[in-house]
Design a protein around this motif. Sequence first.
Motif, short mmCIF file in Angstrom:
data_model
loop_
_atom_site.label_atom_id
_atom_site.label_comp_id
_atom_site.label_asym_id
_atom_site.label_seq_id
_atom_site.Cartn_x
_atom_site.Cartn_y
_atom_site.Cartn_z
N GLY A 282 0.81 -1.22 0.00
CA GLY A 282 0.00 0.00 0.00
C GLY A 282 0.84 1.26 0.00
N ILE A 283 1.80 1.35 0.92
CA ILE A 283 2.64 2.54 1.02
C ILE A 283 3.53 2.69 -0.21
CG2 ILE A 283 4.57 3.59 2.28
CD1 ILE A 283 3.34 2.58 4.85
N MET A 284 4.18 1.60 -0.60
CA MET A 284 5.11 1.66 -1.73
C MET A 284 4.39 2.05 -3.01
SD MET A 284 8.30 0.86 -0.81
CE MET A 284 9.10 0.10 -2.22
N SER A 285 3.26 1.41 -3.28
CA SER A 285 2.56 1.67 -4.54
C SER A 285 2.02 3.09 -4.60
CB SER A 285 1.42 0.66 -4.74
OG SER A 285 0.49 0.73 -3.67
N THR A 286 1.35 3.55 -3.54
CA THR A 286 0.75 4.89 -3.57
C THR A 286 1.81 5.99 -3.62
OG1 THR A 286 0.56 4.85 -1.14
CG2 THR A 286 -1.38 4.20 -2.42
N LEU A 287 2.85 5.87 -2.81
CA LEU A 287 3.84 6.94 -2.75
C LEU A 287 4.80 6.93 -3.93
CD1 LEU A 287 4.64 7.25 1.05
CD2 LEU A 287 3.05 8.54 -0.36
N VAL A 288 5.10 5.75 -4.48
CA VAL A 288 5.94 5.71 -5.68
C VAL A 288 5.17 6.31 -6.87
CG1 VAL A 288 7.00 4.19 -7.40
CG2 VAL A 288 7.43 3.81 -4.97
N ILE A 289 3.89 5.96 -7.00
CA ILE A 289 3.05 6.56 -8.05
C ILE A 289 2.95 8.06 -7.85
CG2 ILE A 289 0.70 6.67 -8.98
CD1 ILE A 289 0.44 3.69 -8.35
N TYR A 290 2.79 8.47 -6.59
CA TYR A 290 2.71 9.89 -6.27
C TYR A 290 3.97 10.63 -6.70
CZ TYR A 290 2.27 14.14 -3.43
OH TYR A 290 2.20 15.44 -3.02
N GLY A 291 5.12 10.04 -6.41
CA GLY A 291 6.39 10.68 -6.78
C GLY A 291 6.55 10.83 -8.28
N VAL A 292 6.21 9.78 -9.02
CA VAL A 292 6.32 9.83 -10.47
C VAL A 292 5.36 10.88 -11.04
CG1 VAL A 292 5.94 8.54 -12.62
CG2 VAL A 292 7.13 7.46 -10.71
N LEU A 293 4.14 10.91 -10.52
CA LEU A 293 3.13 11.84 -11.03
C LEU A 293 3.50 13.30 -10.76
CD1 LEU A 293 -0.25 10.06 -10.19
CD2 LEU A 293 0.63 10.63 -12.46
N GLN A 294 4.00 13.59 -9.55
CA GLN A 294 4.32 14.98 -9.25
C GLN A 294 5.46 15.48 -10.12
OE1 GLN A 294 5.60 15.91 -5.30
NE2 GLN A 294 7.14 14.30 -5.21
N GLU A 295 6.41 14.60 -10.43
CA GLU A 295 7.49 15.02 -11.33
C GLU A 295 6.96 15.21 -12.74
OE1 GLU A 295 12.10 14.04 -12.43
OE2 GLU A 295 10.92 12.45 -11.51
N LYS A 296 6.08 14.32 -13.18
CA LYS A 296 5.51 14.43 -14.53
C LYS A 296 4.72 15.73 -14.68
CE LYS A 296 2.61 11.90 -17.85
NZ LYS A 296 1.58 12.92 -18.09
N ILE A 297 3.88 16.04 -13.68
CA ILE A 297 3.03 17.24 -13.76
C ILE A 297 3.87 18.52 -13.78
CG2 ILE A 297 1.29 18.60 -12.52
CD1 ILE A 297 0.17 15.92 -11.48
N MET A 298 4.90 18.59 -12.94
CA MET A 298 5.66 19.83 -12.79
C MET A 298 6.83 19.97 -13.76
SD MET A 298 3.92 21.34 -10.51
CE MET A 298 4.96 22.78 -10.43
N ARG A 299 7.27 18.88 -14.39
CA ARG A 299 8.49 18.97 -15.21
C ARG A 299 8.32 18.52 -16.66
NH1 ARG A 299 13.45 19.62 -12.57
NH2 ARG A 299 14.53 18.53 -14.26
N VAL A 300 7.21 17.87 -16.98
CA VAL A 300 7.01 17.37 -18.34
C VAL A 300 5.95 18.23 -19.03
CG1 VAL A 300 6.28 15.41 -19.76
CG2 VAL A 300 7.65 15.03 -17.69
N PRO A 301 6.23 18.76 -20.24
CA PRO A 301 5.25 19.62 -20.94
C PRO A 301 4.06 18.83 -21.45
CG PRO A 301 7.16 19.21 -22.34
CD PRO A 301 7.49 18.63 -20.99
#
Length: 341
Positions: free
Chosen positions: A21-40
């Motif tokens: 639960g922790i690994m899946s949600t927070l790893v997905i969270y980390g990837v998504l926040q980088e995608k939203i803020m750094r990928v056009p």
Amino acid sequence: MDDNPPVKENKLLKGTFSVVGIMSTLVIYGVLQEKIMRVPYGPTHEFFKHSLFLVFCNRLTTSAVSAVFLLTSKKALDPVAPIYKYGVVSISNILTTTCQYEALKYVSFPVQTLAKCAKMIPVMIWGTLIMQKKYKGPDYFLALLVTLGCSLFILFPGASELSPYRKERESTVWGVSLMIGYLGFDGFTSTFQDKLFKGYDMGIYNQIFYTTLCSCILSLTGLILQGSLLMAIDFVSRHKDCFFDIALLSTVATASQFFISYTIRTFGALTFATIMTTRQLVSILLSCVWFSHPLSVEQFIGAVIVFGSLYAKSFLKRKPDTPLPTSHKSDEATVPLKAIA
């Protein structure tokens, strides 16, 4: 004698549930926040710049879910502490999360994630100033090692590590400044919560509901005053993939809060800390592969120092000392409202 295998199996299932639960949600969270803020987004390569809108969406989702839990569990919706005290935590938490998102414009996710490992330093400082806590020599030695590792990771970036907003040294200086702001506000948030809520009989859902409700109001007010609310809505309406990313980000951020509380309640803070350290390591490795972040030799050494120190602390710790201010005891397991890291 027949009771031991079922008990062990049950504990194994609970442990697997917590880790996954922790690994899946927070790893997905980390990837998504980088995608939203750094990928056009889109054919015009537009960057999403409204970090406060992400804070608002995250807190709105968490507030709604915690309200449902309060209602279904038939617990009182009345605030346990004065509203303004929730507000102080909310303001600090909004500043924490905003600095976290803004920093991603100037430093890579691996740099940001490893830098978060140094949050024990501001927590120790705030703990000494606010709680009058005293820490032992090994605590300071560990903080020194982690700081050394983080410094190596930040000061010696990979050859092609560039920011989409600024270049090279200016990017690093501003990004590190935002990360210092993040660490300072995050340390204050957890320490102030520890001091503020210790005397109240407050459950996890009550704490999360009122703190996130205050955060919703404050972040919405900030968006309106900045004039960026309509711009953010316009952006996500034009880029449906960005809307989906933000919706998924808010969902996993909310889910992670409850996985965290379940893990601490079931296995304690030490097991949770070990899982979080592993999650940070996996997040860094995944980000390096997914977003092509090159690691220099110095960064690799810095990462080994940081994670080696944290794992050594987890596995060699035989009995819990006075914990750093990260959780609150009550009739339910309570955890700080984290700017999910």
